[in-house]
Design an enzyme around this catalytic site. Structure first.
Site, PDB file in Angstrom:
ATOM      1  N   GLU A 133       0.873  -1.170  -0.046  1.00 14.07           N
ATOM      2  CA  GLU A 133      -0.132  -0.028  -0.043  1.00 14.07           C
ATOM      3  C   GLU A 133       1.003   1.160  -0.082  1.00 14.07           C
ATOM      4  O   GLU A 133       2.171   1.081   0.207  1.00 14.07           O
ATOM      5  CB  GLU A 133      -0.870   0.184   1.213  1.00 14.07           C
ATOM      6  CG  GLU A 133      -2.303  -1.036   1.232  1.00 14.07           C
ATOM      7  CD  GLU A 133      -2.885  -1.111   2.157  1.00 14.07           C
ATOM      8  OE1 GLU A 133      -3.186  -0.301   3.086  1.00 14.07           O
ATOM      9  OE2 GLU A 133      -3.687  -2.145   2.167  1.00 14.07           O
ATOM     10  N   HIS A 247      -9.381   9.500   3.584  1.00 13.95           N
ATOM     11  CA  HIS A 247      -9.029   8.691   2.370  1.00 13.95           C
ATOM     12  C   HIS A 247      -9.402   9.218   1.327  1.00 13.95           C
ATOM     13  O   HIS A 247     -10.355   9.811   0.840  1.00 13.95           O
ATOM     14  CB  HIS A 247      -9.803   7.291   2.688  1.00 13.95           C
ATOM     15  CG  HIS A 247      -9.265   6.321   2.204  1.00 13.95           C
ATOM     16  ND1 HIS A 247      -9.044   5.893   0.806  1.00 13.95           N
ATOM     17  CD2 HIS A 247      -8.395   5.093   2.600  1.00 13.95           C
ATOM     18  CE1 HIS A 247      -8.351   4.943   0.454  1.00 13.95           C
ATOM     19  NE2 HIS A 247      -8.242   4.283   1.641  1.00 13.95           N
ATOM     20  N   ARG A 296      -1.184   9.406   2.198  1.00 18.83           N
ATOM     21  CA  ARG A 296      -2.276   9.467   2.052  1.00 18.83           C
ATOM     22  C   ARG A 296      -2.799  11.019   2.100  1.00 18.83           C
ATOM     23  O   ARG A 296      -3.684  11.319   1.176  1.00 18.83           O
ATOM     24  CB  ARG A 296      -3.067   8.588   3.250  1.00 18.83           C
ATOM     25  CG  ARG A 296      -4.574   8.705   2.952  1.00 18.83           C
ATOM     26  CD  ARG A 296      -5.000   7.522   3.995  1.00 18.83           C
ATOM     27  NE  ARG A 296      -4.679   6.020   3.577  1.00 18.83           N
ATOM     28  CZ  ARG A 296      -5.235   5.083   4.620  1.00 18.83           C
ATOM     29  NH1 ARG A 296      -5.683   5.358   5.712  1.00 18.83           N
ATOM     30  NH2 ARG A 296      -5.054   3.893   4.156  1.00 18.83           N
ATOM     31  N   HIS A 351     -11.698   9.484   7.391  1.00 21.74           N
ATOM     32  CA  HIS A 351     -11.275   7.938   7.479  1.00 21.74           C
ATOM     33  C   HIS A 351     -10.814   7.660   8.753  1.00 21.74           C
ATOM     34  O   HIS A 351     -11.329   6.640   9.288  1.00 21.74           O
ATOM     35  CB  HIS A 351     -10.417   7.847   6.428  1.00 21.74           C
ATOM     36  CG  HIS A 351     -10.067   6.351   6.328  1.00 21.74           C
ATOM     37  ND1 HIS A 351     -11.008   5.201   6.055  1.00 21.74           N
ATOM     38  CD2 HIS A 351      -8.790   5.530   6.557  1.00 21.74           C
ATOM     39  CE1 HIS A 351     -10.444   4.157   6.004  1.00 21.74           C
ATOM     40  NE2 HIS A 351      -9.114   4.294   6.296  1.00 21.74           N
ATOM     41  N   ARG A 386      -1.439   8.924   9.311  1.00 22.57           N
ATOM     42  CA  ARG A 386      -1.126   7.430   9.438  1.00 22.57           C
ATOM     43  C   ARG A 386      -0.717   7.080   8.286  1.00 22.57           C
ATOM     44  O   ARG A 386      -1.324   7.005   7.241  1.00 22.57           O
ATOM     45  CB  ARG A 386      -2.590   7.132   9.983  1.00 22.57           C
ATOM     46  CG  ARG A 386      -2.318   5.446  10.465  1.00 22.57           C
ATOM     47  CD  ARG A 386      -3.633   4.978  11.135  1.00 22.57           C
ATOM     48  NE  ARG A 386      -4.861   5.132  10.097  1.00 22.57           N
ATOM     49  CZ  ARG A 386      -5.179   4.162   9.141  1.00 22.57           C
ATOM     50  NH1 ARG A 386      -4.345   3.224   9.120  1.00 22.57           N
ATOM     51  NH2 ARG A 386      -6.255   4.232   8.551  1.00 22.57           N
TER      52      ARG A 386
HETATM   53  C1  SIN Z   1      -7.419   0.856   2.846  1.00 17.92           C
HETATM   54  O1  SIN Z   1      -7.727  -0.352   2.528  1.00 17.92           O
HETATM   55  O2  SIN Z   1      -7.148   1.719   1.806  1.00 17.92           O
HETATM   56  C2  SIN Z   1      -7.645   1.339   4.244  1.00 17.92           C
HETATM   57  C3  SIN Z   1      -6.373   1.002   4.947  1.00 17.92           C
HETATM   58  C4  SIN Z   1      -6.332   1.872   6.036  1.00 17.92           C
HETATM   59  O3  SIN Z   1      -6.948   2.915   6.369  1.00 17.92           O
HETATM   60  O4  SIN Z   1      -5.132   1.652   6.861  1.00 17.92           O
END
Ligand code: SIN
Length: 520
Positions: A133, A247, A296, A351, A386
């Protein structure tokens, strides 16, 4: 509510309420952090009561988690570096050490060995299919499709439900902490309009996030900041409240009842999906060297900027085999009639709150016998932003640590706050109208981008709103009124922290022109 767990040592002349209960450890909330705290305390020999507003597993944010749970693999040092970098070096290194050091052991012991969570593998039983990610240097995310939360949460609930030393009270809200002479002794619990004190040797808040404070959020309904507000009202320290994470890729939904919003996991970008504006241009390389895999907060702001400039942003999933790799997200698109092959429309939504009730490495707050874990707490792990897929991990690690630490105290029956008129005699639509006002001002003025004038205006609006709510709280007790109270207290804490922090960093992004003058 099931039978009371009244112990012999309890005061037998307790008169203010019809009934009360005692327990060694009271956990408020039933996401992964609360369940881990219950497990940690029960394994140390405590009787545990879990009180949760939720009526089904989906009521906890953890159930909705998609991407997964990051682990240290063989390189805790690199994991630590990634967390610190994503936070713009504002995370607390000592807290991050705790997270990365405990990560592999907690996941293996609890999730794999105790609960039997079947994380996706590469074929061999113990060869995990680690996902990647944004802002992670290497693939290190354990997942089950893109529905990891429910595959962890449901077995966790079932496991605790089967134990004699843990009692789970659902549809049960905590309204207020019981404090006496500087120590917290439990909470007032409400179910079906009945309010009962639960006296506890230690109280663990695990009430989750604040999604209900914003117009768009990935949280389930009921995320009103309850634990943060209760702790702050009792005098506990809170910290980093201005750091609200948005998010970047949430399908916004449409007007039809079946066309609701849903999160499109960062794991999709991790597998190669690209962000394009309404002109079809890939724009992220213009914003950050890591493009779609930038931290993010950077991606969320870029998506919002491109939406405003061109009208739309879509997630182009053509670089990957979307249907094969993300069958659950493919099904969500199909259910809403979204043609994912043409790109999934996305925009930012609230989020995660990086701040919360300030705690140490064992989840202890500044108040005696009060702990906080999970999203309602501020451990220092996230700083101003985060890193993806560290929230379940933080909940698990701090939940276990806090539960173990909290297990050591006996409940004392003390005087509980006075019981008010239970008649929820509120003007029709009182709570709904106030929530609309609160969400609008938070979204416009304390959102993704902030200007000091807007934040000051928000503080004034929120102060007035809280005053109106407090006037009712003085004479009435109802769950919806208390949720509104918690939301207004928490919103004010966020706005105040935003007003006091003049440094634009991470999710606290200060802009030159007032945001309220722009179109959303
Ligand atoms: C996501 O799946 O994008 C969210 C994961 C997260 O908020 O850590």
């Amino acid at each position: 509510m099931s039978a009371n767990n009244t112990d012999a040592a309890a005061r037998d002349d307790y008169e203010d309420y019809d009934d009360y209960r005692t327990t060694d450890v009271l956990v408020v909330g039933s996401g992964i952090a609360g369940l881990a705290a219950a497990l940690g305390a029960a394994d140390e020999g405590a009787d545990v009561t879990v009180a949760t507003k939720a009526t089904c597993p989906e009521g906890a944010s953890s159930w909705w988690a998609q991407g997964g749970i990051a682990v240290s693999r063989n390189d805790p040092g690199q994991f630590k570096e990634d967390i610190l970098a994503a936070s713009a070096d504002t995370a607390d290194p000592e807290a991050v050490d705790v997270l990365v050091d405990d990560a592999n052991g907690a996941v293996e012991d609890v999730l794999v060995d105790t609960l039997g969570v079947a994380f996706d593998t590469n074929g061999e039983a113990d060869e995990w299919d680690f996902g990647r990610e944004a802002a992670h240097d290497e693939p290190r995310i354990l997942h089950v499709d893109a529905s990891t939360g429910k595959h962890v949460h449901v077995p966790f609930l079932n496991h605790l439900d089967d134990r004699d030393d843990v009692e789970i009270l659902d549809d049960t809200a905590a309204l207020e902490l019981v404090s006496h002479e500087g120590r917290v002794h439990g909470a007032l619990l409400e179910r079906d309009g009945e309010v009962t004190p639960a006296f506890a040797g230690a109280t663990v808040l695990a009430t989750g996030g604040i999604g209900d404070l914003y117009p768009r959020s990935t949280n389930p309904d009921g995320a009103t900041g309850d634990g943060i507000a209760m702790a702050a009202l009792a005098g506990a320290d809170v910290a980093d409240m201005e750091y609200v994470q948005f998010h970047p890729t949430v399908y916004p939904g449409g007007d039809d009842p079946g066309d609701g919003p849903f999160l499109v996991s960062e794991a999709v970008r991790g597998e190669g999906a690209l962000l394009r504006n309404a002109e079809g241009e890939r724009f992220m390389p213009d914003y950050h060297a890591d493009a779609e895999l930038a931290p993010r907060d950077v991606v969320a702001r870029a998506v919002q900027t491109e939406r405003e400039a061109t009208g739309e942003v879509v997630l182009d999933v053509s670089p990957l085999d979307f249907a094969a790799e993300f069958p659950d997200l493919t099904a969500k698109c199909a259910a809403r009639g979204v043609d994912w092959e043409a790109g999934i429309p996305v925009g930012p939504a609230e989020h995660f709150l990086c701040g919360g009730v300030d705690v140490d490495t064992d989840g202890r707050t500044s108040l005696d016998r009060l702990y906080a874990v999970g999203e309602c707490s501020r451990t220092g792990v996230h700083g101003a932003n985060r890193l993806a897929s560290t929230s379940l991990l933080e909940g698990l690690v701090w939940g276990l640590r806090a539960g173990e630490d909290a297990a050591d105290h006996d409940a004392e029956v003390v005087e509980a706050p006075a019981l008010l008129d239970r008649d929820p005699d509120l003007p029709e639509n009182f709570a709904r109208e106030k929530f609309v006002r609160l969400r609008r001002v938070m979204g416009e003025s304390v959102g993704l981008r902030r200007h000091p004038d807007d934040v000051r205006r928000a503080q004034a609006v929120l102060r007035r709103l809280k005053g109106e709510v407090d006037a009712y709280v003085r004479t009435r007790t109802s769950r919806s009124l208390y949720e509104l109270r918690f939301a207004s207290v928490t919103a004010l804490l966020i706005a105040r922290a935003a007003a006091e922090n003049g440094e634009s960093v991470g999710t606290h992004n200060l802009v030159e022109d007032p945001v309220t003058s722009r179109a959303d």
